[in-house]
Design an enzyme around this catalytic site. Structure first.
Site, PDB file in Angstrom:
ATOM      1  CG  PHE A 102      -1.802  -1.609   1.258  1.00  0.00           C
ATOM      2  CD1 PHE A 102      -2.766  -2.213  -0.120  1.00  0.00           C
ATOM      3  CD2 PHE A 102      -1.981  -1.954   2.580  1.00  0.00           C
ATOM      4  CE1 PHE A 102      -3.426  -3.383   0.340  1.00  0.00           C
ATOM      5  CE2 PHE A 102      -2.843  -2.935   2.813  1.00  0.00           C
ATOM      6  CZ  PHE A 102      -3.201  -3.066   1.594  1.00  0.00           C
ATOM      7  CE1 TYR A 122      11.246   5.206  21.749  1.00  0.00           C
ATOM      8  CE2 TYR A 122      13.345   4.317  20.429  1.00  0.00           C
ATOM      9  CZ  TYR A 122      12.352   4.689  21.392  1.00  0.00           C
ATOM     10  OH  TYR A 122      12.125   2.771  21.880  1.00  0.00           O
ATOM     11  CD  GLU A 150       1.706   9.520   7.267  1.00  0.00           C
ATOM     12  OE1 GLU A 150       0.440   8.417   6.911  1.00  0.00           O
ATOM     13  OE2 GLU A 150       2.441   9.228   7.998  1.00  0.00           O
ATOM     14  NE  ARG A 190     -33.483  16.715  -9.558  1.00  0.00           N
ATOM     15  CZ  ARG A 190     -34.512  16.448  -9.316  1.00  0.00           C
ATOM     16  NH1 ARG A 190     -35.396  17.062  -9.592  1.00  0.00           N
ATOM     17  NH2 ARG A 190     -34.121  15.291  -9.420  1.00  0.00           N
TER      18      ARG A 190
END
Length: 385
Positions: free
Chosen positions: A163, A241, A250, A276
């Site tokens: 991944f 670490y 991150e 709409r």
């Protein structure tokens, strides 16, 4: 949305320039990138030339030496593009992979690699995740053994990674491997810089994902991959670490991207329901719909405040593991809830591939998984309560 109280005129100018770039250069083209399964290299070089890829790095290497709040702005604006694959391609490069080099690299390593990363001439990836080691970094099985021979001092890496974003088309990989085979748990892990083309290193396969389609994702294979001892990043056996420190950035960046995605989804849905018509009136005239959107807007506003508070704490050098873990858990779940409602209010059109909302729904799902699953993040919060 209201601006965070931490914003200065410089923050606003950076945001406005980036938003203009995304709308003019990214949104019109990114549909083709979804089909191609990658973001073109020239786009990253263009971002590098505009200063978007080195905002936190020293000026001597071509960076701008700015603070964490700018990283949150970058991620939020990329999230607003509606192309999650583009956003993660860039943020992995800027805020998940290259910080390993910037934070722990030697002067020689920084001079060798960082300028090209900041310019977008080289793209980087972080290779920590394995089939049995995602949020549980201590489960890493890839190993690296020291070898001194007539042709120099090397580490020999064996194992695989899974991944890995930017894994197919990357140039430089920051690879986590076990270097002390006797150490238990999280001990004995080190980080290595591995360049594409290194003998024994190959892309096993490109992975076919549900979303983030313009982001290339790979399985990586290391078979007696010999890298020079000088490619060790940071201290030997201290890689865990380093990884944990970088996880904070991150997770904050992922949360900011979620806020950008969710806020843009609400904007698109507002425009749709105001046009709409059903049962003689617009969807916006339906109390249930406008109140649900109002509630979601309030949640996103609150999440955005938390994101920028965490970014500000980090910029001040304050401990913020709890706040960042809250950001990742809250925003990863919230963006999915918001996109569910937005797709619902788009009706059948929201299920069509031509609708941005349809793509955003697929892209959002992984936000509660990647970078630390919600359940893991909540445990980090609970430990600090």
């Amino acid at each position: 949305m209201n601006e965070p109280i931490y914003f200065t005129d410089e923050h606003r100018q950076f945001r406005d320039n980036l938003r203009r770039f995304v709308q003019q250069e990214i949104v019109p083209q990114a549909g083709a990138w979804e089909e191609a399964g990658m973001v073109p290299r020239e786009v990253l070089r263009q971002m590098g030339s505009l200063g978007f890829l080195g905002i936190r790095y020293p000026e001597q290497y071509g960076g701008s030496a700015l603070d964490t709040v700018y990283s949150a702005i970058l991620a939020e604006e990329l999230g607003r593009s509606t192309f999650g694959g583009f956003a993660v391609t860039v943020t992995v490069h800027t805020d998940m992979a290259s910080p390993h080099l910037a934070n722990f690299g030697t002067p020689e390593q920084l001079a060798r690699w960082l300028p090209a990363l900041i310019k977008g001439e080289k793209v980087c990836a972080v290779a920590v995740t394995e089939p049995d080691a995602g949020s549980d970094v201590a489960g890493i099985r890839t190993r690296a053994l020291r070898e001194r021979s007539g042709d120099g001092d090397h580490w020999v890496i064996n194992g695989s990674k899974m991944f890995i974003t930017n894994g197919v088309h990357g140039d430089l990989y920051f690879v986590g491997a076990k270097t002390d085979l006797e150490a238990k748990g999280s001990r004995g892990i080190s980080i290595f810089a591995v360049e594409k083309g290194t003998p024994g290193f190959r892309v096993g396969r490109a992975l076919n994902k549900s979303g983030w389609l313009c982001s290339d994702t790979a399985e990586l294979v290391f078979e007696n991959c010999r890298v020079p001892a000088a490619n060790l990043i940071g201290e030997e056996n201290k890689g865990f670490y380093q990884i944990m420190r970088n996880f904070q950035n991150e997770r904050m960046v992922l949360g900011a991207a979620c806020v950008g995605e969710a806020s843009r989804a609400i904007e698109l849905t507002l425009a749709y329901v105001r046009e709409r018509k059903a049962f003689g009136a617009t969807l916006w005239d339906k109390q249930a719909i406008r109140q649900r959107l109002a509630a979601r807007a309030a949640q996103v506003e609150a999440a955005r405040a938390l994101v920028y508070h965490a970014a500000w704490l980090d910029a001040q050098g304050q401990e913020c593991v709890k706040e960042v873990s809250m950001v990742k858990a809250l925003c990863g779940e919230l963006v999915n809830e918001v996109l569910y409602d937005c797709q619902q209010f788009h009706g059948g059109f929201g299920y069509m591939r031509e609708a941005a909302i349809e793509r955003m729904v697929r892209d959002a799902r992984v936000e509660a998984i990647g970078g630390g699953a919600t359940e893991v993040m909540l445990e980090e919060v609970a430990k600090r309560m």
